[in-house]
Design a protein around this motif. Structure first.
Motif, PDB file in Angstrom:
ATOM      1  N   PHE A 272     -62.360  -1.110 -45.955  1.00 41.39           N
ATOM      2  CA  PHE A 272     -61.660   0.019 -45.336  1.00 41.39           C
ATOM      3  C   PHE A 272     -60.307   0.270 -46.010  1.00 41.39           C
ATOM      4  CE2 PHE A 272     -58.659   1.476 -42.042  1.00 41.39           C
ATOM      5  CZ  PHE A 272     -59.221   2.718 -41.808  1.00 41.39           C
ATOM      6  N   ASN A 273     -59.556  -0.810 -46.276  1.00 40.57           N
ATOM      7  CA  ASN A 273     -58.254  -0.636 -46.936  1.00 40.57           C
ATOM      8  C   ASN A 273     -58.397  -0.111 -48.359  1.00 40.57           C
ATOM      9  OD1 ASN A 273     -56.786  -1.527 -44.713  1.00 40.57           O
ATOM     10  ND2 ASN A 273     -56.986  -3.671 -45.302  1.00 40.57           N
ATOM     11  N   SER A 274     -59.433  -0.577 -49.075  1.00 42.43           N
ATOM     12  CA  SER A 274     -59.654  -0.061 -50.430  1.00 42.43           C
ATOM     13  C   SER A 274     -60.025   1.413 -50.410  1.00 42.43           C
ATOM     14  CB  SER A 274     -60.746  -0.871 -51.115  1.00 42.43           C
ATOM     15  OG  SER A 274     -61.963  -0.756 -50.392  1.00 42.43           O
ATOM     16  N   TYR A 275     -60.792   1.819 -49.382  1.00 44.25           N
ATOM     17  CA  TYR A 275     -61.109   3.248 -49.256  1.00 44.25           C
ATOM     18  C   TYR A 275     -59.840   4.062 -48.996  1.00 44.25           C
ATOM     19  CZ  TYR A 275     -62.512   7.554 -46.957  1.00 44.25           C
ATOM     20  OH  TYR A 275     -62.613   8.862 -46.583  1.00 44.25           O
ATOM     21  N   LEU A 276     -58.969   3.507 -48.105  1.00 39.51           N
ATOM     22  CA  LEU A 276     -57.721   4.226 -47.817  1.00 39.51           C
ATOM     23  C   LEU A 276     -56.841   4.325 -49.065  1.00 39.51           C
ATOM     24  CD1 LEU A 276     -56.677   2.764 -44.336  1.00 39.51           C
ATOM     25  CD2 LEU A 276     -57.620   5.008 -44.797  1.00 39.51           C
ATOM     26  N   GLU A 279     -59.022   6.374 -52.123  1.00 34.79           N
ATOM     27  CA  GLU A 279     -59.589   7.711 -51.923  1.00 34.79           C
ATOM     28  C   GLU A 279     -58.750   8.570 -50.974  1.00 34.79           C
ATOM     29  OE1 GLU A 279     -63.650   7.579 -50.823  1.00 34.79           O
ATOM     30  OE2 GLU A 279     -64.248   6.185 -52.402  1.00 34.79           O
ATOM     31  N   LYS A 280     -58.533   8.063 -49.771  1.00 31.20           N
ATOM     32  CA  LYS A 280     -57.939   8.926 -48.749  1.00 31.20           C
ATOM     33  C   LYS A 280     -56.457   9.184 -49.003  1.00 31.20           C
ATOM     34  CE  LYS A 280     -57.406   9.483 -43.788  1.00 31.20           C
ATOM     35  NZ  LYS A 280     -57.550   8.868 -42.461  1.00 31.20           N
ATOM     36  N   ILE A 281     -55.686   8.091 -49.184  1.00 31.54           N
ATOM     37  CA  ILE A 281     -54.236   8.249 -49.343  1.00 31.54           C
ATOM     38  C   ILE A 281     -53.882   9.030 -50.604  1.00 31.54           C
ATOM     39  CG2 ILE A 281     -52.089   6.968 -49.689  1.00 31.54           C
ATOM     40  CD1 ILE A 281     -53.174   4.871 -47.777  1.00 31.54           C
ATOM     41  N   PRO A 282     -54.526   8.768 -51.782  1.00 31.98           N
ATOM     42  CA  PRO A 282     -54.211   9.613 -52.953  1.00 31.98           C
ATOM     43  C   PRO A 282     -54.527  11.082 -52.736  1.00 31.98           C
ATOM     44  CG  PRO A 282     -55.293   7.601 -53.662  1.00 31.98           C
ATOM     45  CD  PRO A 282     -55.375   7.625 -52.171  1.00 31.98           C
ATOM     46  N   ARG A 283     -55.635  11.371 -52.033  1.00 36.55           N
ATOM     47  CA  ARG A 283     -55.968  12.765 -51.770  1.00 36.55           C
ATOM     48  C   ARG A 283     -54.940  13.411 -50.847  1.00 36.55           C
ATOM     49  NH1 ARG A 283     -60.855  11.845 -51.014  1.00 36.55           N
ATOM     50  NH2 ARG A 283     -60.856  11.583 -48.772  1.00 36.55           N
ATOM     51  N   GLU A 284     -54.527  12.662 -49.808  1.00 32.84           N
ATOM     52  CA  GLU A 284     -53.501  13.208 -48.909  1.00 32.84           C
ATOM     53  C   GLU A 284     -52.169  13.374 -49.641  1.00 32.84           C
ATOM     54  OE1 GLU A 284     -53.274  10.613 -45.621  1.00 32.84           O
ATOM     55  OE2 GLU A 284     -55.142  11.338 -44.683  1.00 32.84           O
ATOM     56  N   MET A 285     -51.825  12.396 -50.504  1.00 27.24           N
ATOM     57  CA  MET A 285     -50.581  12.526 -51.271  1.00 27.24           C
ATOM     58  C   MET A 285     -50.616  13.724 -52.209  1.00 27.24           C
ATOM     59  SD  MET A 285     -49.657   8.579 -52.235  1.00 27.24           S
ATOM     60  CE  MET A 285     -48.297   9.092 -53.250  1.00 27.24           C
TER      61      MET A 285
END
Length: 676
Positions: A272-276, A279-285
């Protein structure tokens, strides 16, 4: 256009420009003169722009003016729609460009002056991301942003104070009132000093009073320190309770969990942390950076008018129409291979959206779990403070509920068995009664037969022998079965103990390591706590000593400052008197008669002569009054006697008139009687 020029000329003829233009002279200005005039107006708004344009290049002039106009949020009018044309007109000094700019600037000079002043401190310097990776640059950038926010707050407070209406007259009145109070207090202190000086041993009493005041202050500081230490002790106890609860939870988790489950949980958390992170955090950034870039671009642009909004809406409609046309063309040129790829893309997008939604749900659930755990810790600490029992954890409560359910099921089954046994017991009891009755009847018949045959008691003896033999055989059988069961049970227990030892050996090994780590950490925590307490006590004593020293120095500084102010005031007054004396001496020895007349000595000499002349006149007048005092007093006495004489005559005249009126009335009454 004429009204615009009229307004510009009126404003330029006023302060602080004072150009003395008229419409004809203003309209006949050369482009270079217009640019210089625009630069002067911008220099009045921002003093940095008060320059001579002949000393700089045209490109520098244009860039400087465009930067300031952008900061002031100037928007070119609708007649100048092209920005390049506006720049070109500004470079060439076109009237169609400069006149609207001057009109706009002169309409709101005060507002723009404030905006230009704030822009010097609030226009943020853009630092690229590669430089911000350096820690020093990042720290300086953070300090820069904090100082900018502090400046904003101070400016707001300054504006509020200006609006609040505190005038200098009120401040002066307050200052004068405080000075009067200060003088009164000084006089009161002097009176008290004089009164105290008459008392014996007043110096010793003053010293004792000073020591008493110091001890009271020390008592207050010690009470405050005691209160602070109590609060620190309370917080430390709370932290200790929370640490104990966490230790119990960790021990419970270690005791109840298995390595496989722990590894599985860690793998899930890592995934889950690797996904965040990947994938997720870079996209949100990236999305945040894009939105910040567009917002900065929007802020940098000048203010938009309704015409700009209409143009943007029409442009959006055109782009939307083009997009619809492209979609229609794509639908017309449809291919099966593209459809397969589109289907896979659609499925991949659906899966990614579901994944994002689940990740957000998981994140929200974790945040909710953290908040609930925090609430549970607060409730536990509150329960410990109130002296309640220990609150069960989630796993302990689940185990308790499962045990309670199993016990409830066992209770229901046992109750049903008891009901069945009770019913069977009633049936067997009835059967026993019937069999006992039949046995008694049979025994009576058998006894009667034995009495007839002459062998009374034979059946009873036979039954006793059979019963004893049966009991003996049963006891022997039970003893053998018991020995066999005990040997089998011992074997099973030994096997179970060996199995449990083998299964618990790694867990016990880990538990020993964890206990050793816990003991080491506890010992280290105690040592650190002792060091912290000793360091805190030393720092507290140093702080109290420094506070006392600082307090004494502040009092000494205040006393010295008051002495300095008093000496400074005396110095100023003496300087003023000395200056007046010098001016008086200069005027007195001056050969100019006009200058000499202005001297204070001459003025006082004239005043003294005037007063002496006035005194002479008054003395002469006094002499005249004294000489005429006797005759005047005699004359006044004669007038008083004359007044008394006239008053007496008036009274006699009034009495005579009254008597004449009474005699006339009497005569008329006698005549009436004679007639009757």
């Amino acid at each position: 256009m004429g009204d615009q020029m009229q307004f510009i000329v009126e404003k330029l003829n006023q302060e602080p420009f004072r150009k003395n233009y008229n419409l004809i002279s203003f309209d006949s200005l050369e482009p270079l003169q217009l640019l210089q005039l625009l630069s002067d107006v911008l220099g009045e708004i921002d003093p940095k722009h008060a320059v001579d344009i002949r000393e700089e290049l045209p490109e520098q002039t244009t860039k400087r003016m465009l930067n300031l106009l952008g900061i002031l949020k100037y928007k070119p009018p609708g007649t100048v729609s092209d920005l390049s044309a506006f720049r070109q007109g500004l470079v060439t000094g076109s009237k169609a460009v400069i006149h609207p700019v001057l009109h706009w600037l002169l309409q709101r000079t005060n507002e723009l002056r404030t905006r230009a002043y704030l822009a010097r401190f609030l226009v943020k310097l853009e630092v690229s991301a590669e430089f911000l990776q350096d820690d020093t640059v990042a720290d300086f950038n953070k300090q820069y942003e904090e100082l900018m926010e502090a400046f904003k707050n101070l400016h707001k407070e300054h504006e509020q104070l200006k609006i609040s209406g505190l005038s200098t007259a009120e401040i002066r009145r307050d200052i004068s009132a405080m000075e009067e109070e200060k003088d009164q207090l000084a006089k009161r202190v002097e009176r008290l000093k004089k009164r105290v000086e008459t008392v014996q041993n007043h110096q010793r009493m003053l010293e004792i009073a000073r020591q008493l005041r110091l001890e009271k202050e020390r008592e207050e500081s010690l009470a405050q320190q005691k209160q602070e230490q109590k609060s620190q002790l309370f917080h430390s106890e709370q932290r200790l309770q929370r640490a104990q609860v966490q230790l119990k939870e960790m021990q419970h988790m270690v005791a109840d969990s298995k390595p496989e489950s722990l590894m599985k949980k860690l793998e899930e958390e890592i995934n889950f942390n690797s996904y965040l992170v990947n994938e997720k955090i870079p996209r949100e950034m990236e999305s945040k950076k894009t939105s910040v870039y567009f917002l900065q671009k929007l802020v940098a642009e000048p203010a938009m008018t309704q015409a700009d909004l209409t143009a943007l809406e029409s442009e959006i409609e055109e782009v939307t129409a083009q997009m619809n046309q492209l979609i229609e063309k794509r639908i017309i040129t449809y291919e099966p291979t593209d459809s397969k790829f589109s289907m896979y893309r659609q499925q991949a997008s659906i899966i990614s959206r579901k994944k994002e939604a689940k990740a957000e749900e998981l994140q929200a659930a974790k945040e909710e779990m953290f908040s609930l755990e925090k609430q549970v810790e607060q409730k536990n600490s509150r329960a410990h403070e109130l002296g309640g029992s220990e609150v069960l954890t989630e796993d302990e409560f689940k185990q308790y509920v499962s045990k309670l359910r199993s016990k409830n099921t066992l209770y229901k089954r046992k109750r049903q068995e008891v009901a069945e046994i009770t019913a069977e017991f009633g049936i067997l009891q009835r059967t026993e009664e019937l069999l006992r009755q039949r046995h008694e009847a049979t025994q009576q018949q058998l006894q009667a037969i034995e009495e007839k045959k002459g062998i009374s008691g034979y059946s009873y003896t036979q039954e006793e022998l059979e019963r004893v033999s049966a009991v003996k055989s049963e006891m022997d059988e039970v003893k053998g079965q018991t020995l066999d069961n005990m040997s089998e049970m011992v074997k099973k227990l030994n096997a179970m103990v060996a199995e449990k030892k083998a299964s618990l050996a790694p867990v016990i090994k880990e538990l020993r390591q964890l206990r050793q780590n816990c003991q080491e950490l506890t010992q280290e925590c105690d040592e650190k706590k002792i060091q912290y307490d000793s360091c805190a006590a030393g720092l507290e004593t140093n702080r109290s000593a420094l506070e006392q020293e600082v307090k004494g120095l502040l009092e000494e500084c205040a006393q010295e400052e008051s002495n300095y102010r008093y000496i400074n005031c005396m110095k100023r007054s003496l300087e003023i008197q000395l200056q007046r004396a010098k001016e008086e001496m200069k005027a007195y020895v001056s050969p100019d008669p006009q200058e000499r007349r202005r001297a204070v000595r001459e003025q006082y000499t004239r005043i003294i002569l005037e007063q002496e002349n006035l005194g002479k006149k008054l003395r002469e007048k006094q002499k005249v009054v004294r000489e005429s005092h006797g005759p005047n007093m005699k004359q006044m006495k004669m007038w008083q006697d004359f007044e008394k004489l006239m008053e007496c005559k008036r009274e006699c005249f009034l009495k005579q008139q009254n008597q004449a009126a009474i005699g006339q009335i009497i005569q008329e009454g006698g005549k009436d009687r004679l007639v009757l």
